[in-house]
Design a protein around this motif. Structure first.
Motif, PDB file in Angstrom:
ATOM      1  N   TYR A  69      -3.870  51.456  22.714  1.00  0.00           N
ATOM      2  CA  TYR A  69      -5.206  51.774  22.190  1.00  0.00           C
ATOM      3  C   TYR A  69      -5.917  52.807  23.058  1.00  0.00           C
ATOM      4  CZ  TYR A  69     -10.207  51.170  21.425  1.00  0.00           C
ATOM      5  OH  TYR A  69     -11.541  51.396  21.228  1.00  0.00           O
ATOM      6  N   LYS A 116      -5.140  51.558  16.769  1.00  0.00           N
ATOM      7  CA  LYS A 116      -6.385  50.807  16.805  1.00  0.00           C
ATOM      8  C   LYS A 116      -6.130  49.456  17.451  1.00  0.00           C
ATOM      9  CE  LYS A 116      -8.052  53.080  12.622  1.00  0.00           C
ATOM     10  NZ  LYS A 116      -8.547  52.907  11.230  1.00  0.00           N
ATOM     11  N   ARG A 121      -5.946  45.795  17.857  1.00  0.00           N
ATOM     12  CA  ARG A 121      -5.865  44.568  17.077  1.00  0.00           C
ATOM     13  C   ARG A 121      -5.233  43.483  17.931  1.00  0.00           C
ATOM     14  NH1 ARG A 121      -4.209  48.496  13.155  1.00  0.00           N
ATOM     15  NH2 ARG A 121      -5.723  48.677  11.442  1.00  0.00           N
ATOM     16  N   HIS A 159     -14.591  46.911  20.750  1.00  0.00           N
ATOM     17  CA  HIS A 159     -13.432  47.804  20.641  1.00  0.00           C
ATOM     18  C   HIS A 159     -12.434  47.322  19.593  1.00  0.00           C
ATOM     19  CE1 HIS A 159     -14.929  48.546  24.815  1.00  0.00           C
ATOM     20  NE2 HIS A 159     -14.742  49.786  24.432  1.00  0.00           N
ATOM     21  N   GLU A 185     -10.890  46.086  15.963  1.00  0.00           N
ATOM     22  CA  GLU A 185     -11.098  46.437  14.577  1.00  0.00           C
ATOM     23  C   GLU A 185     -12.009  45.406  13.917  1.00  0.00           C
ATOM     24  OE1 GLU A 185      -9.826  49.115  12.246  1.00  0.00           O
ATOM     25  OE2 GLU A 185     -10.265  49.778  14.282  1.00  0.00           O
ATOM     26  N   TYR A 186     -12.626  45.824  12.814  1.00  0.00           N
ATOM     27  CA  TYR A 186     -13.632  44.955  12.184  1.00  0.00           C
ATOM     28  C   TYR A 186     -13.032  43.612  11.748  1.00  0.00           C
ATOM     29  CZ  TYR A 186     -17.081  43.324   8.828  1.00  0.00           C
ATOM     30  OH  TYR A 186     -17.987  42.557   8.135  1.00  0.00           O
ATOM     31  N   CYS A 187     -11.819  43.638  11.191  1.00  0.00           N
ATOM     32  CA  CYS A 187     -11.202  42.392  10.743  1.00  0.00           C
ATOM     33  C   CYS A 187     -10.933  41.460  11.927  1.00  0.00           C
ATOM     34  CB  CYS A 187      -9.923  42.688   9.975  1.00  0.00           C
ATOM     35  SG  CYS A 187      -8.688  43.633  10.913  1.00  0.00           S
ATOM     36  N   CYS A 188     -10.514  42.028  13.046  1.00  0.00           N
ATOM     37  CA  CYS A 188     -10.258  41.203  14.230  1.00  0.00           C
ATOM     38  C   CYS A 188     -11.561  40.700  14.849  1.00  0.00           C
ATOM     39  CB  CYS A 188      -9.459  42.005  15.266  1.00  0.00           C
ATOM     40  SG  CYS A 188      -7.784  42.430  14.733  1.00  0.00           S
ATOM     41  N   GLN A 189     -12.625  41.480  14.745  1.00  0.00           N
ATOM     42  CA  GLN A 189     -13.922  40.997  15.216  1.00  0.00           C
ATOM     43  C   GLN A 189     -14.356  39.768  14.438  1.00  0.00           C
ATOM     44  OE1 GLN A 189     -17.059  43.883  15.560  1.00  0.00           O
ATOM     45  NE2 GLN A 189     -15.695  45.486  16.301  1.00  0.00           N
ATOM     46  N   ARG A 246     -16.921  52.376  22.894  1.00  0.00           N
ATOM     47  CA  ARG A 246     -15.669  52.776  22.274  1.00  0.00           C
ATOM     48  C   ARG A 246     -15.232  54.158  22.721  1.00  0.00           C
ATOM     49  NH1 ARG A 246     -12.677  51.410  17.784  1.00  0.00           N
ATOM     50  NH2 ARG A 246     -14.099  49.697  17.368  1.00  0.00           N
TER      51      ARG A 246
END
Length: 425
Positions: free
Chosen positions: A76, A82, A84, A107, A109-113, A137
């Motif tokens: 990353y 990205k 993840r 930092h 990704e949105y799905c991992c957040q 970031r």
């Protein structure tokens, strides 16, 4: 770097058994904060404060950390992907590795957040970085460390104006904005009262004071919008945001009305301009939507509508199809079959559409209703069909609303935790 084997052009990082060779120059400005700290170590004691062990002969630094997680983090920061979660690894463990190396949840990704927020809320676990001033970031990317000091104050200003819970100054600024919105709305509502208008006609100073209050509120909103535009990262994206468009719609009519008043004066013959001024003045009601910046409930509503636009379109299609069918049938049964005893309220299909929409939504004003037996039966079917058709997409919209609310609440909780740390510091 003043410590290490003399003449060595590179150093070796041993992370859980996985070795990585880095040049000294790359180590100096390495995006990971813990790794870059090695460059400033002057003694073996300083080195052991950063890593777990050090081999002078091999010039190798050992970190007793998860090797697979470090591999994902290294890809990353080098710009090859990205960030993840590593497969088959606990979200909290991976997040702990991120904090150790100098990254934070932003930092990811949105799905991992979202996965991390759900896991932290389930276990009531909250992490904080071991050092103040976590990197953003842009700083995590190669070359970002050099630009970080010059842009740090811009990032702080941006968070102050964009995130009301990010700091104490942001909360104060948000409170002042809310006060100005409330004052402007109170003045707008009071100016439409007959007693207020009569008093303003008799007492010129009352109208002048209301104009001064309006000008002060507009000045605050304009200054706030300009500052937020200046400190924004992407100017084009800033203009495209819905809340910023609403701000422009709320501010622009005031300046247009001022210009029109300057050019037309008090000429009563310009009736069209007078109507335009009243319309522009009433557009200040958009200021109420500015409260969405400071209240999670309004943000949740907007985010839900944005994500559920397909379901909303599907709902409108259901209503339109049912409206076309029931309006045609009701016009036929109430007016088309027997012209002598016809119901004048259902003289046309467009007129029947009004009855259909208020019946399907179970409003029922009672201003028009069927009088024939077939028309009443059709009315009952119309009401039941409306309940069923409206209820079908509601489940998807409801679940999306709950999900959006939890996401915004967890994001606000993260900023609140950073606010608590700033207060303690």
């Amino acid at each position: 770097m003043t410590f290490g084997r003399s003449g060595a052009a590179s150093v070796v990082l041993n992370v859980g058994g996985a070795r990585y060779s880095l040049s000294r120059e790359l180590l100096k400005d390495f995006p990971l904060r813990r790794v870059s700290r090695l460059h400033g170590c002057r003694s073996e004691r300083d080195v052991l404060e950063v890593c777990d062990d050090y081999d002078r002969e091999r010039n190798e630094y050992f970190f007793d950390r998860h090797s697979e997680a470090f591999g994902f983090i290294l890809l990353y920061v080098r710009g090859h992907g990205k960030l993840r979660f590593a497969p088959r690894m606990c979200e909290l463990s991976f997040y702990n590795e991120m904090i150790y190396w100098g990254l934070e949840g932003a930092h990811l990704e949105y799905c991992c957040q979202r996965r991390l927020d759900d896991r932290m809320s389930d276990t009531y676990t909250f992490y904080s970085a071991d050092e103040p001033g976590a990197l953003g970031r842009d700083e995590a990317r190669p070359g970002g460390a050099e630009a970080a000091p010059s842009r740090r104050w811009l990032e702080r200003m941006r968070r102050t104006f964009e995130e009301p819970t990010s700091s104490l100054a942001a909360q104060i600024l948000a409170s002042v904005s809310v006060v100005f919105v409330i004052v402007s709305m109170v003045v707008l509502c009071a100016s439409t009262l007959p007693d207020w208008r009569a008093a303003a006609a008799d007492n010129r100073s009352l109208d002048d004071r209301s104009r001064i209050i309006e000008a002060i509120c507009i000045g605050w909103f304009t200054a706030e919008c300009i500052v937020r535009f200046i400190v924004s990262k992407n100017k084009c994206e800033f203009v495209k945001r819905p809340l910023n468009i609403i701000d422009l719609l709320a501010i622009t009519p005031y300046y247009i009305s001022v210009l029109m008043t300057v050019f037309t004066g008090e000429n009563s013959q310009l009736q069209r301009a007078g109507v335009t001024l009243r319309v522009l003045r009433m557009m200040r009601i958009f200021w109420v939507i500015k409260l969405a910046r400071h209240f999670i409930g309004l943000q949740t509503l907007g985010l839900t509508l944005k994500r559920c636009y397909r379901e909303m379109v599907m709902l409108l299609v259901f209503i339109c199809v049912a409206m076309a069918i029931f309006s045609a049938l009701s016009q036929l049964l109430e007016h088309g079959l027997d012209l002598e005893t016809s119901n004048k309220d259902f003289a046309s299909i467009p007129a029947a559409c009004w009855w259909v929409i208020i019946s399907m939504t179970t409003v029922g004003y009672g201003d028009m209703y069927p009088i024939t037996m077939p028309g009443r039966i059709l009315g009952g079917v119309c009401v039941v069909s409306g309940i069923v058709l409206l209820a079908l997409p509601i489940t998807f919209i409801y679940h999306s609303f709950v999900q959006c609310y939890h996401e915004l609440k967890f994001r606000s909780a993260r900023y609140s935790r950073s606010l608590s740390a700033e207060f303690l510091n």
